[in-house]
Design an enzyme around this catalytic site. Sequence first.
Site, mmCIF file in Angstrom:
data_model
loop_
_atom_site.group_PDB
_atom_site.id
_atom_site.type_symbol
_atom_site.label_atom_id
_atom_site.label_comp_id
_atom_site.label_asym_id
_atom_site.label_seq_id
_atom_site.Cartn_x
_atom_site.Cartn_y
_atom_site.Cartn_z
ATOM 1 N N CYS A 107 0.927 -2.875 -12.093
ATOM 2 C CA CYS A 107 2.374 -2.899 -11.957
ATOM 3 C C CYS A 107 2.823 -1.814 -10.986
ATOM 4 C CB CYS A 107 2.984 -2.676 -13.333
ATOM 5 S SG CYS A 107 4.757 -2.869 -13.402
ATOM 6 N N PRO A 108 3.687 -2.115 -10.062
ATOM 7 C CA PRO A 108 4.482 -3.319 -9.854
ATOM 8 C C PRO A 108 3.918 -4.269 -8.800
ATOM 9 C CG PRO A 108 5.414 -1.591 -8.515
ATOM 10 C CD PRO A 108 4.197 -1.006 -9.218
#
Length: 101
Positions: free
Chosen positions: A33-34
């Site tokens: 993430c992200p």
Amino acid sequence: MASERPTAETANPMTDSKSGTNARHLDARGLHCPLPLLRTKLTLASMVAGEQLEVLASDAGAWGDIPAYLALSDHSLISREETASGDYRFLIAVQSEEIPS
């Protein structure tokens, strides 16, 4: 030594086994993430209305991040599932073309 999952730098065309349509494929497995969401957004920006994108991700954050982004966009989430290998698969319909800034 554990084997690492391959990741794709670009989206590649492939046939979607569920719908039988030609869908682009983004392999975001192994990214944290992200990055799965960012790669999804970049790939969608290069697509035209009517195309489909299949995204594979291994990061659990993608399960909520990708649908949340799609809810705010013109694109539609056709399906999402957790695969037998523990990855997350999303099938997205491109509803509109991105307007260049």
